[in-house]
Scaffold this active site. Sequence first.
Site, PDB file in Angstrom:
ATOM      1  N   CYS B 232       0.846  -1.200   0.000  1.00 13.68           N
ATOM      2  CA  CYS B 232       0.000   0.000   0.000  1.00 13.68           C
ATOM      3  C   CYS B 232       0.881   1.250   0.000  1.00 13.68           C
ATOM      4  O   CYS B 232       2.079   1.169   0.254  1.00 13.68           O
ATOM      5  CB  CYS B 232      -0.935   0.003   1.209  1.00 13.68           C
ATOM      6  N   CYS B 268      -3.530  -5.446   3.037  1.00 15.02           N
ATOM      7  CA  CYS B 268      -3.018  -4.840   4.268  1.00 15.02           C
ATOM      8  C   CYS B 268      -4.137  -4.846   5.308  1.00 15.02           C
ATOM      9  O   CYS B 268      -5.271  -4.506   4.988  1.00 15.02           O
ATOM     10  CB  CYS B 268      -2.581  -3.407   3.958  1.00 15.02           C
ATOM     11  N   CYS B 272      -6.112  -0.702   3.407  1.00 16.59           N
ATOM     12  CA  CYS B 272      -5.683   0.231   2.357  1.00 16.59           C
ATOM     13  C   CYS B 272      -6.047  -0.289   0.967  1.00 16.59           C
ATOM     14  O   CYS B 272      -6.112  -1.493   0.751  1.00 16.59           O
ATOM     15  CB  CYS B 272      -4.174   0.413   2.401  1.00 16.59           C
ATOM     16  N   CYS B 398     -25.773 -20.509  -4.287  1.00 17.54           N
ATOM     17  CA  CYS B 398     -24.700 -21.486  -4.443  1.00 17.54           C
ATOM     18  C   CYS B 398     -25.009 -22.820  -3.783  1.00 17.54           C
ATOM     19  O   CYS B 398     -24.186 -23.734  -3.833  1.00 17.54           O
ATOM     20  CB  CYS B 398     -23.381 -20.915  -3.902  1.00 17.54           C
ATOM     21  N   CYS B 408     -32.475 -12.593  12.845  1.00 13.80           N
ATOM     22  CA  CYS B 408     -33.593 -12.263  11.969  1.00 13.80           C
ATOM     23  C   CYS B 408     -33.604 -13.132  10.717  1.00 13.80           C
ATOM     24  O   CYS B 408     -32.809 -14.044  10.565  1.00 13.80           O
ATOM     25  CB  CYS B 408     -33.558 -10.786  11.615  1.00 13.80           C
ATOM     26  N   CYS B 424     -38.583 -16.572   2.484  1.00 12.36           N
ATOM     27  CA  CYS B 424     -38.953 -16.625   1.058  1.00 12.36           C
ATOM     28  C   CYS B 424     -37.995 -17.503   0.261  1.00 12.36           C
ATOM     29  O   CYS B 424     -38.288 -17.875  -0.866  1.00 12.36           O
ATOM     30  CB  CYS B 424     -38.922 -15.241   0.419  1.00 12.36           C
TER      31      CYS B 424
END
Lengths: 151, 439
Positions: B232, B268, B272, B398, B408, B424
């Site tokens: 970085c 990093c 960064c 997937c 929730c 759903c």
Amino acid sequence: MASMEKRLQKELQALLRDPPLGVTVDSDKTSRSLSEWTVDLEGAPGTLYQGEKFQLAFKFGPRYPFESPQVIFTGSNIPVHPHVYSNGHICLSILTDDWSPALSVQSVCLSIVSMLSSCKEKKRPPDNSIYVKTCSKNPKNTKWWYHDDTV
Amino acid sequence: MSPEKIVILGTILIWRSMTAVINIRFNSCHSHLLHVDSSWTIEKVKEQIAAEEGVSPNDIRIIFAGRELQNSTAIREIDLGLHSVLHVIQGRKRNLSLQVETDCERGQGEVPETEKEQSTPLNHYYIFCKNECKKVCAGKLRVRCSKCKQGSFRLEQEPSCWDDVLKPGRIMGVCEEKDCSGDTAEFFFKCANHSSTEDESSVVLYLIKANTRNVECITCLAICDPVLVFPCLEGHSMCLDCFRIYCQTKLNDRDFIQHPELGYTLPCPAGCDNSLINEVHHFRILGDDQYDRYQRFSTEECLLQMGGVLCPQPGCGAGLLPEDEQQRRIECATPQGCGFIFCRRCFQAFHQGDCDQRLMDTASTTGYSVDPARAERARWERLSKDTIGKTTKPCPQCNVPVEKAGGCMHMQCTRCKLDWCWLCHSPWSRECMGNHWFG
């Protein structure tokens, strides 16, 4: 373990020497055990929490700082805030998913102060009552969903 | 070379107070050892070699790491290190007549030229020695002819940045080898801890630097040496112990990033931009076992990104790249694979018709005659499948089984990151929030 203690020792020294505004480490309680800290927070001036005093309890595991500390509000005054449950649990992404070993006790405290400061209406999270009844003691066991970063 | 000297090469080839043993390679055809005093000049060394070889000292030249050594130079002035080879060439100097590219791209940092000239510490290169030391070691930069691979190569210009050393064809020179017309330098690194054969080289870990600036580790806050400096802009640094644990933690969470060009890598820890580690050999620091695991995860993620699938048979997990992406029937072909034929959508044994919606589960064993011993084992698997079926739902994208341990209805798949609704069984929406966020 050694790396965790060394790092906490350094963080503690830095925080005692040069604490950020509104953040005070309770050195009496903390010096008893390096793996559990108590930190006093003050609501920032000009915000809804101005003049209020809060307490945070930090618990550090042996893998700190590679794994996040467990952080909850404790004591008699739990802030009324859409991301803080009445049992003291805090919904803040850096405490779980977005944790990085580059973060510290100081950066966590400042994030929490800033989270409080940006609040526009004092209220509990919408699912507070069901969460408090069903959750684990450790907020890190909760799979948090961070739905709103603006509050 | 006498047998006695061969023994010395293998055992006590070390600097002892003021004397040293140097491996001399004469005309790239034979080698022998020379005992020298570190106060000797190159002129004195030439006299010794000339006497042994029966030639005139004015006729020979000594080349080390791409440079011809001057007569006035003392042995102690060159960073000879242990187990180094001096190339001795007989004959006239060849002329340099080549133009050299001099541009250096930004990004990989400069070779620490000024630091290299300081007396201590001399070493600023680190490699992972996978053959002998099995750890991060100091490395030695060496140069050879890219054509004949001999070390008797004289550089026209010294490398001035990492790109000069890492990218081929940037630094030119002259090969002193008879009958070789090579004009391009090839740099390589060797472990500085032991002698190695000419063709043995190690990958340089160029993000690891000697901590000459006394920078604090971003994680443990201690000042350690050496450190890994992330790419970085800030160049955040981490000590190697912390880097190992950082990688290990991220590997356990399967939280590496699969980048199409850089590979399976980490940024990093300060978050960064543009800080991904761009040479994945740095993850060798994990150690052999964990590096194997790293490589397996890396291959799997790469394969999934390419549209491949992993064989779901327990203990197999072979990576498969079906040619036809629409094809639902997938065979884990033997002999590389286990022979299991499965459905691409539900990952159960291949079947006709729709997948079973309950976990897209139920091993459709119809059509198979089951070995009784295997059936015994399968009861356990069956039990665990039932448990998974009761407590989890597959991710709508997937299919990975997701357990809802509380909280929730809003789920986030830990694997593909899809946000979806438990009720759903479809992507999370405003309507889910309004109608049944946590009911």
